[in-house]
Design a protein around this motif. Sequence first.
Motif, short mmCIF file in Angstrom:
data_model
loop_
_atom_site.label_atom_id
_atom_site.label_comp_id
_atom_site.label_asym_id
_atom_site.label_seq_id
_atom_site.Cartn_x
_atom_site.Cartn_y
_atom_site.Cartn_z
N ARG A 28 59.61 1.30 24.83
CA ARG A 28 60.11 2.77 25.48
C ARG A 28 61.60 3.12 24.98
NH1 ARG A 28 58.17 0.06 29.74
NH2 ARG A 28 59.69 -0.69 30.44
N ASP A 59 54.97 4.63 23.15
CA ASP A 59 54.67 4.35 24.06
C ASP A 59 53.37 4.62 24.75
OD1 ASP A 59 55.93 3.86 27.04
OD2 ASP A 59 57.16 5.96 27.19
N ASP A 62 53.44 6.64 28.54
CA ASP A 62 52.90 7.59 29.18
C ASP A 62 52.17 8.60 29.32
OD1 ASP A 62 54.31 9.88 29.72
OD2 ASP A 62 55.98 9.74 28.33
N LYS A 114 62.16 -1.02 34.35
CA LYS A 114 62.59 -0.62 33.29
C LYS A 114 63.23 0.13 32.61
CE LYS A 114 57.39 1.53 34.31
NZ LYS A 114 56.87 3.41 34.56
#
Length: 781
Positions: A28, A59, A62, A114
């Motif tokens: 990320r 990523d 997502d 995260k």
Amino acid sequence: MNLEQNYQNNNPWPARDEQQVLFILDVRNSTEEQILRGWINHHGTRDNNAFDAPQVCIDLKDERTGFDSGQLVMSLALPDDTIITPLRVVWTDAEGSAITLGRLRYLVTGDPRKPSARRARTIAEEHPERVHLVAGTPDTVANLRQRFEAHHRVEDESAQEEFANFVARQAAVVLDISERQVRGGRYKVPRHVAATIMANGDYNREVQRLADEQGRSKQELLKEAAGYMKEMVSTPSSFWLDVYARFNTFCLGLGYEEEIVYDQAAVERLRQTVRNNPAMLLWTHKTYLDGMVVPKVMYDNDFPMPHMFGGANLNFPGLGHLLHRAGAIFIKRSFQDNELYKLTLRYYIGYLMEKRFPMNWAFEGTRSRMGKLMPPRYGLLKYVLEACYETDARNIHIIPISISYDIIRDVEEYATEQTGRGKGAESLKWFIGYVRSLARPMGKVYMDVGEPVILSRAPEPGDNLALSKIAFEVAVEANHVTPITFPSLVTMSLLGAAPKALTEEEVINDLNALLHWAETRNLRISEDFNRSFADQMEGLLGIMIDENIVTRYDEGPEVVYGIGLNQHPVASYYRNTVIHFFVNKAIIELALLKASEQSEQDALQAFWSEVDHLRDLFKFEFFYAPSEEFHQQIRDEISRYSPEWEEVLGQGSAGFGAMLNNMTPLVAHVTLLTYAEAYSVVASMLARKEPFESLEEDECVNEALTYGRQAYLQRRISSESSIGKLLFKNGYKMLQSRNLTEGGRESLKAERLDLARELRELLRRIDIIRAIGVANRNAAP
């Protein structure tokens, strides 16, 4: 960054001969990329790898924007034996417990699992124990391409990009599996569902077929389907699962004790079932809180998140946002004529079943307004089984779950609704008010897991008979595992005596008799049932007194208890939660009385005739076993009181009296009186009409509500609990099943009068049973 020990613990390089390796790095931010590249290089240098391995950064988490798979498209041009290995950094919370997660402040500060690039660097330097390096199971380009071409559409102009997206999705799946070894099974969630379905070859062919039938373009339908998927497909994440778990714990904890009562061994068996089989968890529905109980128990036991079906009426701002991200599947109330919607829903359900994501919903469709199990709704079960049929799912497990409560906040609302008043619409304001109303003591919550109904495979679509049999089996098992609780027995005792109040000793004697009867038949009794009734008089019964369900008078020489003023409908609700256990006994009592009033040679025939008659009369209220099994249940029950019961029955009233005195506690009056009185109201109302007059259901219910009120004021019925919309609706179904609602034939007047007289006769016998029960109580030492 101080990650040397983390690098040493495992090796990201797959076992290989001379094959090329392609690493997919799920990152990320730049810090995660740096960590993963360092991990690869650490072992690559140490093991003297002969050549560098290409590394592609994507990523994978997502799902809103899709993949940026441009680099991957080019990298997949490598030889077919190239080994693709996905890697990921997993961050754990500093406190290391799921209980501490899901805090709303993380919406501002960020989920600690995260972290941003800057925060991630700080964690890696100061708390490397919170950094976990995981590798997904590797696979070759050739194997992945073969799986892709077997199940997905392949079009020349987009084949390479579609294949790259497929590889990315597979990388996300295997990384999720590895991540769950760190975080736990509760975070197993479906990923990239809409993209997977849209790329499915079979789905595309079905859409093309619809396009041809409707004279529309395929692309137009796919665009419409994408809108449906955005609405129905849940998008769960670990953060929102934690938020939902905290929310459920908060709401249930407002009024109920902290621990839900359930059998841990049954939950562990459930874990094995849903892990190894396509599974549906179908729960009984009594309150809005039901949808919180199963997810909470699953979460607390580290289960994968169960997907829950919900009506679009609950998809309002706030709650809808939370539920959609915690596994709720919102579906339209009506979509019978929308073939594209049905097709998309079917493929979505099929995907979840194939991937072993259990689904759960209330199979009654709506909350039970009377306490007893409502007739099952077939809609969702039909669509799920159709999806199972289309995907050729085998060994399907349908698991009934009974959810019970000592006290339910919604019952007051149900009682009001049954008088004919409307129900308010759900909204955020309504929901906030509802949650606030929970903040009062209501006892405990119980969850009981039944034996699964197992299907070797789903029935063919359109086989309504098979569908109804499956639903019936689920309902019977759900009733079987519904526990007997203290409030259900207390209300049964006090309603049986009403309008008379009982002393504390009389209540305790009743409870002991009912409990003994249940125990000797191995009925489900709550594991938490406190048999020290005297202690309960100030505990759970005290809550019932505070709720005005039960009234307590202690100013005389003895303390007495009764049903609170105007609380019979509410008390009946709690009684009705276990009423199904007593129906057969009630039928036996009434059939014995009927037989005792016949000649000795006709007594046995009269008994069985009345058993079948009562079973048919109340077939819209209760679930019975098939006829032969039902008759055996009757024989087994009556044989407990007298093995030679058929001979005793031939002795007329003397034999009947001896047998009935031995059948304590008597339950016909407390079990069937409400339904018999309600049916008597609709039958008497219909008998007043002319033979040419017909009766529609809505008209029947509306007239019965007013006529029933008059009958109660005249004391032709004993309780307001016999006045209710659901009771009168089922009474109408009973009239309709006897062909009495459609006007026309001249004989109709007499037939309607005969039914009204028949029900009055039934009420007479119920009164006799009540009188004998009162006499038996007064005669008890």
